[in-house]
Design an enzyme around this catalytic site. Structure first.
Site, PDB file in Angstrom:
ATOM      1  N   GLY A 116     -51.706 -35.536 -44.181  1.00 45.62           N
ATOM      2  CA  GLY A 116     -52.594 -34.375 -44.161  1.00 45.62           C
ATOM      3  C   GLY A 116     -52.645 -33.828 -42.752  1.00 45.62           C
ATOM      4  N   CYS A 140     -49.368 -41.872 -43.795  1.00 49.37           N
ATOM      5  CA  CYS A 140     -50.007 -41.177 -42.675  1.00 49.37           C
ATOM      6  C   CYS A 140     -51.501 -40.946 -42.950  1.00 49.37           C
ATOM      7  CB  CYS A 140     -49.268 -39.882 -42.351  1.00 49.37           C
ATOM      8  SG  CYS A 140     -49.770 -39.209 -40.753  1.00 49.37           S
ATOM      9  N   TYR A 141     -51.921 -39.726 -43.148  1.00 44.72           N
ATOM     10  CA  TYR A 141     -53.337 -39.492 -43.450  1.00 44.72           C
ATOM     11  C   TYR A 141     -53.763 -40.285 -44.693  1.00 44.72           C
ATOM     12  CZ  TYR A 141     -57.706 -37.074 -44.530  1.00 44.72           C
ATOM     13  OH  TYR A 141     -59.017 -36.798 -44.809  1.00 44.72           O
ATOM     14  N   HIS A 147     -43.907 -41.370 -41.540  1.00 39.54           N
ATOM     15  CA  HIS A 147     -43.504 -40.512 -42.658  1.00 39.54           C
ATOM     16  C   HIS A 147     -42.160 -40.962 -43.222  1.00 39.54           C
ATOM     17  CE1 HIS A 147     -46.583 -37.375 -42.525  1.00 39.54           C
ATOM     18  NE2 HIS A 147     -46.611 -37.568 -41.218  1.00 39.54           N
ATOM     19  N   GLU A 154     -40.806 -40.038 -45.840  1.00 38.03           N
ATOM     20  CA  GLU A 154     -40.128 -38.971 -46.597  1.00 38.03           C
ATOM     21  C   GLU A 154     -39.256 -38.083 -45.722  1.00 38.03           C
ATOM     22  OE1 GLU A 154     -43.231 -39.068 -45.695  1.00 38.03           O
ATOM     23  OE2 GLU A 154     -44.124 -37.093 -45.401  1.00 38.03           O
ATOM     24  N   ASP A 187     -31.287 -20.095 -61.224  1.00 39.92           N
ATOM     25  CA  ASP A 187     -32.388 -20.482 -62.116  1.00 39.92           C
ATOM     26  C   ASP A 187     -32.259 -19.842 -63.496  1.00 39.92           C
ATOM     27  OD1 ASP A 187     -33.134 -21.541 -59.737  1.00 39.92           O
ATOM     28  OD2 ASP A 187     -34.746 -20.113 -59.354  1.00 39.92           O
ATOM     29  N   LYS A 236     -35.079 -27.278 -57.103  1.00 39.60           N
ATOM     30  CA  LYS A 236     -33.804 -26.557 -57.119  1.00 39.60           C
ATOM     31  C   LYS A 236     -32.579 -27.478 -57.239  1.00 39.60           C
ATOM     32  CE  LYS A 236     -32.200 -22.281 -56.314  1.00 39.60           C
ATOM     33  NZ  LYS A 236     -32.900 -21.050 -56.751  1.00 39.60           N
TER      34      LYS A 236
END
Ligand code: XMP
Length: 528
Positions: A61, A88-89, A176, A178, A234, A383
């Site tokens: 966050g 993290c947060y 993090h 990610e 798409d 995507k």
């Protein structure tokens, strides 16, 4: 409009604490073969439980847990018995809520940081090197882990940089995992999902296709369905998926507004139709569009005209199909396919309804009052997943691998009035740039590369033994994860030289090629 959940799969839920990390985490979870969805931190424990999650991940966050208005999460979430990872947060929030301590030490860590991992046999950090480079972005520190938690990692500034309570299946990391800058980040996410939560890696395009086919059939029954193909990824994939489910109950409509790139109409009419078997109606509306664009230079006005004319053309086809259905006694046309993606769903509030799809991404901006129910088979997908499904369905690579391209097409990449002659110039230049970028193997490196014609600018050049007075072409290669922010791509000089040489040699009206070296913000990706 029907309300739908995204899929029938039980999700790993990413609780969004408000920074921009939640979507990235959700993608990493899916890369680990586990279906994920995002929920806001304001969801109650009851609402979260109702989604039947297989795991929870609390995102980072923007703020300190001590800040006024710092995002909160219903503490009862920790009592649900669902394996949970705080990041993290989310890690600090977990620590504080479960009786640990978070301190304002004034020691901040931003960017690359060394993490020390004393034991590498824990569930979360199994197989990890004892020393590694991780990506941090925090001010506060967890100074004491809650009771029942083991400390798994430290850094020079942080006594508790990762922890676990194996009994309760609660885990947390300060860094993090990610982001790609954390050396072994993805392995941590995988350890949490596969070892901690015991989840198999079974989310893949085959499952998505099978599940969506079943849902589409259930939703539309015997009714007929239409779909607007834009030439983009798409709409190409959503249309192919619906076609696979219901065959010729579907009619695809392709409006050629004359603002397409070189070869796009042929790719759709020939290659796409051949590979999918879709029944396609092409509306040749080039003259109509260009007629309405005559003399128009303002980009917003161009967008409005293109949007309006697109709807007119589409509605005409709709009327024809309705008449045809009446005349032949066929089933009524009741549904419209839309290629809405998961980021659109999340960004518009994550609701089950679709009324608020950003008009920006709604190619041509179909109006709300079209009398259709929506079929949106890509609502749960990112995507890259859409591309994977497109490949699985056999859609040609030239379409499935295509860069994002704005609905108003080349109309907004000509700065100045749009005319047929200028479109031809831009189409040629754009085709050369695309060809050379592909040849140089750069399609994966760049997110997209708008090629822009400064039609109202002329400058002096020299060619052969004569002066020229031609237009500049701008190359705008950008790297991005989601088009919200972007950086200009550092293309190799020799590739730039090749593109520049070819464009100035092969496109007579162009005597300069310039490179845009601005990030977004402050610039946007498109020039308009
Ligand atoms: P900007 O220029 O705002 O673009 O940085 C962000 C992304 O959106 C694309 N874009 C559009 N896509 N219809 C679309 O479907 C549009 O009207 C439109 N305008 C911009 C742009 O190409 C970039 O990927």
């Amino acid at each position: 409009m029907t309300e739908q959940t995204e899929t029938q799969q039980r999700p790993a839920l990413v609780v969004d604490f408000g920074a921009q990390y939640a979507q990235l985490i959700a993608r990493r979870v899916r890369e680990a073969g586990v279906y994920s969805e995002i929920v806001p931190h304001t969801a109650t424990a009851e609402e979260i439980a109702a989604k039947n999650p297989v795991a929870l991940i609390l995102s980072g966050g923007p703020s300190s847990v001590y800040e006024e208005g710092a995002p909160q999460l219903d503490p009862a979430v920790f009592e649900l018995g669902v394996p949970t990872l705080g990041i993290c947060y989310g890690f600090q929030y977990m620590a504080q809520t479960l009786g640990g301590e978070v301190a304002h030490t004034g020691l901040r860590e931003y960017g690359a940081t060394d993490a020390h991992i004393p034991a590498t046999d824990s569930t979360l950090l199994a197989g990890q090197p004892a020393e590694q480079n991780v990506w941090m972005s925090h001010g506060d520190q967890v100074s004491r882990a809650p009771e029942g938690f083991d400390v798994l990692a430290t850094t020079d500034a942080t006594k508790v940089a990762a922890f676990a309570n194996e009994g309760r299946k609660l885990y947390g990391v300060q860094w993090h995992p990610e982001v790609k800058h954390s050396d072994h980040g993805q392995a941590i996410i995988e350890n949490f999902l596969h070892r901690g939560a015991g989840l198999p890696a079974d989310w893949n395009s085959d499952n998505v296709i099978a599940e969506q086919i079943e849902r589409i059939r259930e939703q539309v029954g015997d009714a007929r369905v239409i779909s607007a193909l834009s030439g983009g990824v798409d709409s190409a994939v959503s249309t192919a998926l619906v076609h696979k489910a219901i065959g010729d109950q579907l009619t695809a409509v392709f409006v050629d507004h004359g603002l397409l790139r070189k070869g796009e109409r042929e790719q759709v009419e020939k290659d796409y139709v051949e590979s999918t078997g879709v029944r396609l109606i092409t509306v040749d509306a080039v003259d109509t569009f260009l007629g309405h664009l005559e003399g128009v230079t303002d980009p917003e006005t161009k967008r409005k005209i293109i949007g309006r004319e697109f709807i007119r053309a589409f509605e005409q086809v709709q009327r024809d199909l309705v008449e045809e259905a009446k005349a032949t006694g066929g089933a009524p046309v009741k549904f419209l396919v839309q290629g809405t993606l998961y980021p659109d769903v999340v960004e518009s509030g994550g609701g089950a309804g679709t009324a608020n799809i950003k008009s920006h991404h709604n190619v041509g901006g179909l109006p709300d009052d079209l009398d259709f129910e929506l079929v949106e088979p890509l609502r749960a997908l990112f995507k890259d997943e859409v591309r994977a499904i497109g490949r699985e369905l056999g859609i040609p690579e030239a379409i499935v691998g295509r860069q994002p391209f704005p609905g108003p097409g080349l109309g907004i990449r000509i700065i100045g009035e749009v005319t047929l002659e200028r479109l031809e110039i831009l189409r040629e230049a754009d085709a050369i740039a695309r060809e050379e970028l592909t040849k140089a193997g750069l399609d994966e490196t760049i997110w997209q590369c708008p090629v822009v014609l400064l039609a109202d600018v002329r400058s002096v050049g020299v060619q052969g033994d004569g002066r020229t007075y031609g237009h500049p072409i701008v190359l705008r290669p950008v790297s991005s994860e989601d088009a919200m922010t972007a950086d200009w791509t550092r293309l190799p000089y020799d590739v730039l030289a090749k593109i520049s040489n070819r464009i100035t040699n092969e496109v007579r009206e162009v005597n300069r090629v310039v490179l845009d070296v601005t990030s977004k913000p402050p610039a946007t990706i498109e020039w308009e």
